[in-house]
Scaffold this active site. Structure first.
Site, PDB file in Angstrom:
ATOM      1  N   CYS A   1     158.010 -33.326  77.909  1.00  0.00           N
ATOM      2  CA  CYS A   1     157.070 -33.520  76.813  1.00  0.00           C
ATOM      3  C   CYS A   1     157.147 -32.364  75.812  1.00  0.00           C
ATOM      4  O   CYS A   1     157.105 -31.196  76.191  1.00  0.00           O
ATOM      5  CB  CYS A   1     155.658 -33.640  77.371  1.00  0.00           C
ATOM      6  SG  CYS A   1     154.421 -33.806  76.075  1.00  0.00           S
TER       7      CYS A   1
ATOM      8  N   CYS B   1     153.555 -30.488  76.174  1.00  0.00           N
ATOM      9  CA  CYS B   1     153.062 -29.791  77.364  1.00  0.00           C
ATOM     10  C   CYS B   1     154.132 -29.577  78.431  1.00  0.00           C
ATOM     11  O   CYS B   1     153.841 -29.029  79.489  1.00  0.00           O
ATOM     12  CB  CYS B   1     151.875 -30.542  77.956  1.00  0.00           C
ATOM     13  SG  CYS B   1     152.349 -32.093  78.743  1.00  0.00           S
TER      14      CYS B   1
ATOM     15  N   CYS C   1     153.849 -39.302  78.189  1.00  0.00           N
ATOM     16  CA  CYS C   1     153.634 -38.105  78.991  1.00  0.00           C
ATOM     17  C   CYS C   1     152.408 -38.330  79.871  1.00  0.00           C
ATOM     18  O   CYS C   1     151.311 -38.547  79.365  1.00  0.00           O
ATOM     19  CB  CYS C   1     153.432 -36.894  78.088  1.00  0.00           C
ATOM     20  SG  CYS C   1     152.862 -35.445  79.000  1.00  0.00           S
TER      21      CYS C   1
ATOM     22  N   CYS D   1     149.595 -35.084  79.062  1.00  0.00           N
ATOM     23  CA  CYS D   1     148.774 -34.923  77.856  1.00  0.00           C
ATOM     24  C   CYS D   1     148.581 -36.247  77.108  1.00  0.00           C
ATOM     25  O   CYS D   1     147.817 -36.317  76.156  1.00  0.00           O
ATOM     26  CB  CYS D   1     149.374 -33.878  76.923  1.00  0.00           C
ATOM     27  SG  CYS D   1     150.844 -34.438  76.046  1.00  0.00           S
TER      28      CYS D   1
ATOM     29  N   ASP E   1     183.449 -25.126  70.098  1.00  0.00           N
ATOM     30  CA  ASP E   1     183.221 -25.183  71.531  1.00  0.00           C
ATOM     31  C   ASP E   1     183.371 -26.630  72.019  1.00  0.00           C
ATOM     32  O   ASP E   1     182.613 -27.506  71.608  1.00  0.00           O
ATOM     33  CB  ASP E   1     181.794 -24.669  71.795  1.00  0.00           C
ATOM     34  CG  ASP E   1     181.434 -24.717  73.271  1.00  0.00           C
ATOM     35  OD1 ASP E   1     182.295 -25.095  74.090  1.00  0.00           O
ATOM     36  OD2 ASP E   1     180.275 -24.396  73.577  1.00  0.00           O
TER      37      ASP E   1
HETATM   38 ZN   LIG Z   1     152.549 -33.910  77.398  1.00  0.00          ZN
END
Ligand SMILES: [Zn+2]
Length: 456
Positions: free
Chosen positions: A209, A212, A231, A234, A363
């Site tokens: 998330c 959070c 999520c 949250c 790269d």
């Molecule tokens: Zn979250």
């Protein structure tokens, strides 16, 4: 009119003309000349032009081309930086090519394809009416290698575009999070169901998330980290898209058929380009038409007659072989090409041309993040695989580690020999070059098989 602007326009037009006369398709030089003379020339020329900016990591070029087709079909006159010159100089040159010697615009609109870093600056010069963000993925060209860095560039670009309506991919948790960061009017678009029956194993570029850091849960994934996420901690979740592919009916080797729902109005759409990721490109193009208030029926039917862009699923006949060229530039994009290939049912030949020039990214370790193992699993459909480019041996090595039979891996240090070998095949061939390899190969295909160069 300012004398400096006049001088800059004249010098730019002359440089452009001169480069064409001597047969060079350079797209950076004329703009550079103009901005040297008058640094704010772009702002000066763009002020009366309705501007649409397309940005994001993957799919910009194809989406911009789809939007071009839509604008043309809807009768909008516009200029576009379609030569892939997506930096400030290229955009400037395009505005100058489409203005009178005194700086009056000849077109009512401008369609600008801009990488995320340039977009940060573009917004300072032009005042876009609309900004479309395709998605945010990890790109090896990003010096910092951080998706949050890319996201921040886009955020600054939007902050520099205070009047723009912003179209965001609801299915990309990173892109969608921009809605909370800016004050602009937002229109979300997305795909409301899974696209592929079979998907490659991909590392998600955004498993956690953005708010959070808890791990997202998904109802479905379309590809990469795109899908219907939420999520559990949250509550941040995929917003409901206003314009969406409400049904994915068919997605095969030639095209996709979908149903598009634009604020409740439903359309059957045929996308004349294979690859599930092109469903997103198609839906985003319709979203732009929706946001600009264009005729949606025309916008949807533009997708069915759309022709592939330069090196983006572009189709050629190389001798007997029906060939598609598909640019690869980062793990997410490359995995989408593999998703497409693993759903192709005919026996085919693949070629990967890996360069490590600056424009490719120096790269090349990203090739280890691509699920090439899927090619070993489809051994019965894979006639053989060609490797070429500056780092041919490294990509060959990667294939060996992926479990592909070494007898099926052929190394070509020379593009002419690669094309000779392809031209003798009577089965589909898919060439996947990195950027500079594509430029070289594409030029060679033009020369030997009579296809147009991009600036023609
Ligand atoms: Zn979250």
């Amino acid at each position: 009119m300012k004398v400096r602007a006049f001088t800059a326009i004249t010098a730019c037009k002359f440089t452009r003309w001169f480069l064409r006369v001597i047969g060079r398709g350079a797209t950076q030089m004329p703009g550079r000349v103009a901005t040297k003379i008058y640094p704010d020339i772009l702002g000066y020329l763009a002020k009366d032009v309705r501007t649409v900016v397309v940005t994001g990591t993957n799919g910009k070029t194809t989406t911009a081309r789809m939007i071009s087709k839509t604008l043309s079909d809807c009768g909008v006159s516009f200029l576009a930086n379609k030569s892939g010159a997506n930096l400030l100089n290229g955009i400037t040159a395009e505005f100058i090519a489409n203005c009178t010697p005194t700086g009056k615009p000849k077109k009512e609109a401008a369609l600008i394809e801009s990488d995320e870093a340039a977009f940060k600056k573009v917004g300072k010069y032009v005042d876009p009416e609309l900004v479309l963000v395709t998605n945010v993925f990890r790109d090896q060209l990003d010096r910092y290698g951080e998706v949050t860095h890319t996201l921040n560039n886009i955020k600054i670009g939007i902050e520099n575009s205070p009047h723009a309506t912003v179209c965001l991919n609801a299915d990309c948790s990173l892109t969608a999070s921009l809605a909370e960061e800016v004050d602009n009017k937002i229109i979300f678009y997305g795909v409301n169901e899974p696209i592929y029956k079979k998907r490659v194993k991909e590392e998600s570029d955004a498993p956690y998330c953005i708010h959070c850091k808890y791990e997202y849960e998904y109802e479905y994934i379309t590809y990469g980290h795109l899908g219907k996420y939420h999520c559990p901690h949250c509550g941040y979740s995929r917003p409901d898209p206003e314009v969406a592919a409400s049904k994915v009916i068919v997605s095969d080797a030639e095209h996709s058929e979908i149903e598009i729902d634009a604020a409740g109005e439903k359309f059957k759409a045929l996308i004349n380009l294979p690859g599930g990721y092109n469903i997103y490109n198609g839906v985003s193009a319709v979203t732009v038409a929706y946001a600009l208030g264009l005729d949606l029926k025309k916008a949807v039917s533009a997708l069915s007659s759309f022709e592939c862009g330069f090196g983006r699923m572009e189709k050629f006949m190389i001798g007997k072989a029906e060939t598609r060229m598909i640019l690869i530039k980062n793990p997410a994009g490359c995995n989408q090409v593999l998703n497409f290939l693993s759903n192709v049912n005919e026996k085919s030949i693949f070629a990967v041309c890996l360069n490590d020039n600056y424009a490719d990214g120096r790269d090349i370790s990203w090739i280890w993040d691509v699920d090439f193992e899927v090619l070993a699993e489809m051994a019965d459909k894979l006639e053989y695989i060609c490797v070429s480019g500056i780092r041919a041996y490294e990509i060959g090595m990667r294939f060996k580690y992926a479990g592909i039979d070494p007898d099926k891996i052929k190394v070509f240090k020379d593009y002419d020999k690669l094309l000779d070998a392809i031209s003798e095949q009577d089965m589909p061939v898919y060439i996947m070059p990195t950027y500079t390899a594509m430029m070289d190969l594409r030029a060679l295909v033009s020369k030997r098989f009579g296809y147009k160069n991009f600036w023609e």
